[in-house]
Design a protein around this motif. Structure first.
Motif, PDB file in Angstrom:
ATOM      1  N   GLU A  80      -6.470  36.282   1.177  1.00 26.73           N
ATOM      2  CA  GLU A  80      -5.914  36.199   2.572  1.00 26.73           C
ATOM      3  C   GLU A  80      -6.992  35.348   3.411  1.00 26.73           C
ATOM      4  O   GLU A  80      -8.213  35.439   3.201  1.00 26.73           O
ATOM      5  CB  GLU A  80      -5.724  37.562   3.366  1.00 26.73           C
ATOM      6  N   TYR A  81      -6.361  34.272   4.036  1.00 24.74           N
ATOM      7  CA  TYR A  81      -7.189  33.252   5.047  1.00 24.74           C
ATOM      8  C   TYR A  81      -6.395  33.302   6.511  1.00 24.74           C
ATOM      9  O   TYR A  81      -5.273  32.848   6.174  1.00 24.74           O
ATOM     10  CB  TYR A  81      -7.461  32.084   4.417  1.00 24.74           C
ATOM     11  N   VAL A  82      -7.165  33.815   7.448  1.00 27.92           N
ATOM     12  CA  VAL A  82      -6.438  33.483   8.573  1.00 27.92           C
ATOM     13  C   VAL A  82      -7.428  32.717   9.509  1.00 27.92           C
ATOM     14  O   VAL A  82      -8.824  32.839   9.625  1.00 27.92           O
ATOM     15  CB  VAL A  82      -6.287  34.635   9.399  1.00 27.92           C
ATOM     16  N   SER A  83      -6.975  31.546  10.057  1.00 25.42           N
ATOM     17  CA  SER A  83      -7.779  30.784  11.027  1.00 25.42           C
ATOM     18  C   SER A  83      -8.456  31.348  12.039  1.00 25.42           C
ATOM     19  O   SER A  83      -7.875  32.410  12.718  1.00 25.42           O
ATOM     20  CB  SER A  83      -7.027  29.416  11.558  1.00 25.42           C
ATOM     21  N   SER A  84      -9.537  30.980  12.650  1.00 27.56           N
ATOM     22  CA  SER A  84     -10.222  31.584  13.802  1.00 27.56           C
ATOM     23  C   SER A  84      -9.416  31.301  14.957  1.00 27.56           C
ATOM     24  O   SER A  84      -9.633  32.188  16.124  1.00 27.56           O
ATOM     25  CB  SER A  84     -11.608  30.941  13.728  1.00 27.56           C
ATOM     26  N   SER A  85      -8.457  30.389  14.968  1.00 26.99           N
ATOM     27  CA  SER A  85      -7.818  30.370  16.326  1.00 26.99           C
ATOM     28  C   SER A  85      -6.576  31.219  16.339  1.00 26.99           C
ATOM     29  O   SER A  85      -5.879  31.276  17.265  1.00 26.99           O
ATOM     30  CB  SER A  85      -7.579  28.811  16.509  1.00 26.99           C
ATOM     31  N   SER A  86      -6.121  31.868  15.217  1.00 30.58           N
ATOM     32  CA  SER A  86      -4.778  32.525  15.155  1.00 30.58           C
ATOM     33  C   SER A  86      -5.038  33.775  15.788  1.00 30.58           C
ATOM     34  O   SER A  86      -6.004  34.259  16.031  1.00 30.58           O
ATOM     35  CB  SER A  86      -4.644  32.839  13.557  1.00 30.58           C
ATOM     36  N   GLY A  87      -3.904  34.307  16.301  1.00 33.01           N
ATOM     37  CA  GLY A  87      -3.679  35.552  16.886  1.00 33.01           C
ATOM     38  C   GLY A  87      -3.620  36.636  15.922  1.00 33.01           C
ATOM     39  O   GLY A  87      -3.761  37.862  16.239  1.00 33.01           O
ATOM     40  N   ASP A  94       4.157  34.727  -1.565  1.00 30.73           N
ATOM     41  CA  ASP A  94       3.336  34.059  -0.216  1.00 30.73           C
ATOM     42  C   ASP A  94       3.796  35.195   0.898  1.00 30.73           C
ATOM     43  O   ASP A  94       5.109  35.156   1.011  1.00 30.73           O
ATOM     44  CB  ASP A  94       3.830  32.695   0.100  1.00 30.73           C
ATOM     45  N   PHE A  95       3.151  35.574   1.646  1.00 33.91           N
ATOM     46  CA  PHE A  95       3.222  36.426   2.879  1.00 33.91           C
ATOM     47  C   PHE A  95       2.772  35.467   4.080  1.00 33.91           C
ATOM     48  O   PHE A  95       1.954  34.656   4.136  1.00 33.91           O
ATOM     49  CB  PHE A  95       2.435  37.692   2.655  1.00 33.91           C
ATOM     50  N   LYS A  96       3.101  35.964   5.391  1.00 39.23           N
ATOM     51  CA  LYS A  96       2.539  35.626   6.550  1.00 39.23           C
ATOM     52  C   LYS A  96       2.509  36.881   7.433  1.00 39.23           C
ATOM     53  O   LYS A  96       3.207  37.892   7.460  1.00 39.23           O
ATOM     54  CB  LYS A  96       3.546  34.494   7.047  1.00 39.23           C
ATOM     55  N   PRO A  97       1.370  36.628   8.414  1.00 38.84           N
ATOM     56  CA  PRO A  97       1.224  37.941   9.165  1.00 38.84           C
ATOM     57  C   PRO A  97       2.302  37.864  10.155  1.00 38.84           C
ATOM     58  O   PRO A  97       2.632  36.829  10.701  1.00 38.84           O
ATOM     59  CB  PRO A  97      -0.127  37.662   9.906  1.00 38.84           C
ATOM     60  N   ASP A  98       2.745  38.949  10.494  1.00 36.61           N
ATOM     61  CA  ASP A  98       3.947  39.251  11.611  1.00 36.61           C
ATOM     62  C   ASP A  98       3.572  38.523  13.027  1.00 36.61           C
ATOM     63  O   ASP A  98       4.234  38.077  13.813  1.00 36.61           O
ATOM     64  CB  ASP A  98       4.203  40.739  11.869  1.00 36.61           C
ATOM     65  N   SER A 152      -3.092  32.020   5.273  1.00 32.80           N
ATOM     66  CA  SER A 152      -2.627  31.815   3.781  1.00 32.80           C
ATOM     67  C   SER A 152      -2.917  33.109   3.222  1.00 32.80           C
ATOM     68  O   SER A 152      -4.030  33.727   3.198  1.00 32.80           O
ATOM     69  CB  SER A 152      -3.322  30.933   3.213  1.00 32.80           C
ATOM     70  N   VAL A 153      -1.687  33.716   2.850  1.00 37.65           N
ATOM     71  CA  VAL A 153      -1.732  35.155   2.380  1.00 37.65           C
ATOM     72  C   VAL A 153      -0.775  35.315   1.113  1.00 37.65           C
ATOM     73  O   VAL A 153       0.353  34.951   1.414  1.00 37.65           O
ATOM     74  CB  VAL A 153      -1.505  36.048   3.341  1.00 37.65           C
ATOM     75  N   TRP A 154      -1.381  35.666  -0.064  1.00 33.29           N
ATOM     76  CA  TRP A 154      -0.823  35.774  -1.066  1.00 33.29           C
ATOM     77  C   TRP A 154      -1.070  36.807  -2.027  1.00 33.29           C
ATOM     78  O   TRP A 154      -2.034  37.240  -1.997  1.00 33.29           O
ATOM     79  CB  TRP A 154      -0.583  34.433  -1.855  1.00 33.29           C
ATOM     80  N   LEU A 155       0.001  37.352  -2.871  1.00 34.17           N
ATOM     81  CA  LEU A 155      -0.240  38.545  -3.798  1.00 34.17           C
ATOM     82  C   LEU A 155       0.203  38.113  -5.044  1.00 34.17           C
ATOM     83  O   LEU A 155       1.103  37.274  -5.294  1.00 34.17           O
ATOM     84  CB  LEU A 155       0.627  39.695  -3.434  1.00 34.17           C
ATOM     85  N   TYR A 156      -0.826  37.984  -5.922  1.00 29.09           N
ATOM     86  CA  TYR A 156      -0.557  37.690  -7.491  1.00 29.09           C
ATOM     87  C   TYR A 156      -0.684  38.753  -8.295  1.00 29.09           C
ATOM     88  O   TYR A 156      -1.529  39.526  -8.380  1.00 29.09           O
ATOM     89  CB  TYR A 156      -1.337  36.408  -7.729  1.00 29.09           C
ATOM     90  N   THR A 157       0.565  38.940  -9.028  1.00 23.28           N
ATOM     91  CA  THR A 157       0.359  40.155 -10.033  1.00 23.28           C
ATOM     92  C   THR A 157       0.693  39.778 -11.365  1.00 23.28           C
ATOM     93  O   THR A 157       1.403  38.800 -11.709  1.00 23.28           O
ATOM     94  CB  THR A 157       1.378  41.275  -9.735  1.00 23.28           C
ATOM     95  N   THR A 158      -0.090  40.421 -12.213  1.00 24.15           N
ATOM     96  CA  THR A 158       0.329  40.205 -13.775  1.00 24.15           C
ATOM     97  C   THR A 158       0.431  41.371 -14.624  1.00 24.15           C
ATOM     98  O   THR A 158      -0.182  42.504 -13.988  1.00 24.15           O
ATOM     99  CB  THR A 158      -0.794  39.336 -14.438  1.00 24.15           C
ATOM    100  N   ALA A 159       1.262  41.496 -15.485  1.00 22.01           N
ATOM    101  CA  ALA A 159       1.247  42.710 -16.350  1.00 22.01           C
ATOM    102  C   ALA A 159       1.303  42.240 -17.786  1.00 22.01           C
ATOM    103  O   ALA A 159       1.986  41.212 -18.045  1.00 22.01           O
ATOM    104  CB  ALA A 159       2.537  43.541 -16.131  1.00 22.01           C
ATOM    105  N   SER A 160       0.700  42.901 -18.768  1.00 20.28           N
ATOM    106  CA  SER A 160       0.709  42.590 -19.985  1.00 20.28           C
ATOM    107  C   SER A 160       0.677  43.905 -20.870  1.00 20.28           C
ATOM    108  O   SER A 160       0.407  44.829 -20.738  1.00 20.28           O
ATOM    109  CB  SER A 160      -0.869  41.982 -20.612  1.00 20.28           C
TER     110      SER A 160
END
Length: 254
Positions: free
Chosen positions: A221-228, A126-130, A139-147
């Motif tokens: 990634e999802y950022v609310s419209s009111s976010s900076g 899980d990340f967050k914008p600086d 809501s920002v996340w990176l999901y990785t898989t390797a097989s």
């Protein structure tokens, strides 16, 4: 005068075509040197036949074929995929890992399993914008898989797996799929296109196949419209995923 045997027949009382009553070259009873030579010759023929049959079995001469050996392209299993996963690319782009400064943080999370046929690994970060404030919702996340496919070559079905997204359409969104270069033997990018003009986020998938190893990273990634903060464009997200994947895959070979 005694009658002579007719031409083409054996000794009197012996049917036509019957084998001789003793081994060639030896007296009746088979105990002589000629009998031993005949037995040795028979044993040699049997041994040669056995060797020939064994060679055919080993080389697939009877119609069989050896299964191809898994080509993992140098990648190895790790029980924590988050360890080699590159996050610097995203940090340089203006994000930070949530809870990175907390010892009790449950972020990131990972799972893994090993099997004679398939080794699977995953990592979720899980990340967050600086630039986002504490009151902003994002809501920002990176999901990785390797097989690591150890029994079956994933190549024949790999492209089809991602092309299938093209048929997934709803009234709200659709997907675009395109091939990209510079990663493994083949790679594809899937981008979700929203039909809403008020969308403030993105969803991008990158899939890579290198030999019998497959890797996938998903950026959401999802950022609310009111976010900076401002969400990345699809092109920016693709560039981040490609750069991160290249660094991550290199670490998985170390």
């Amino acid at each position: 005068m005694a009658a002579m045997p007719m031409a083409g027949y054996g000794q009197p009382g012996t049917p036509m075509g019957a084998p001789p009553t003793m081994a060639p070259g030896g007296p009746a009873g088979g105990g002589g040197r000629g009998g031993r030579i005949w037995l040795w010759g028979l044993g040699g023929a049997i041994l040669a036949s056995a060797v020939w049959a064994g060679a055919l079995l080993a080389t697939g001469g009877f119609g069989g074929s050896d299964k191809p050996k898994a080509d993992l392209a140098g990648y190895t299993y790790t029980d924590d995929l988050c360890d080699p996963t590159d996050t610097k690319t995203f940090e340089d782009a203006g994000y930070e890992v949530k809870g990175a400064d907390s010892r009790n943080s449950s972020n990131p999370t990972h799972s893994s399993s090993q099997n004679p046929a398939l080794d699977s690994m995953s990592c979720n970060i899980d990340f967050k914008p600086d630039s986002a404030s504490s009151s902003d919702y994002s809501s920002v996340w990176l999901y990785t898989t390797a097989s690591l496919h150890k029994k079956t070559d994933p190549a024949p079905e790999f492209e089809a797996t991602y092309r299938a997204y093209e048929s997934q359409k709803t009234s709200s969104y659709s997907y675009k799929v395109k091939a990209v270069g510079g990663l493994g033997d083949e790679a594809y990018v899937v981008t979700q296109t929203s039909r809403s003009s008020s969308s403030t986020g993105g969803y991008v998938i990158l899939g890579v196949r290198d030999g019998w190893t497959t890797y996938q990273s998903t950026w959401s990634e999802y950022v609310s419209s009111s976010s900076g903060a401002t969400a990345k464009t699809d092109d920016e997200a693709v560039d981040m995923l490609k750069k991160s994947a290249k660094a991550t895959l290199a670490k998985m070979k170390e």
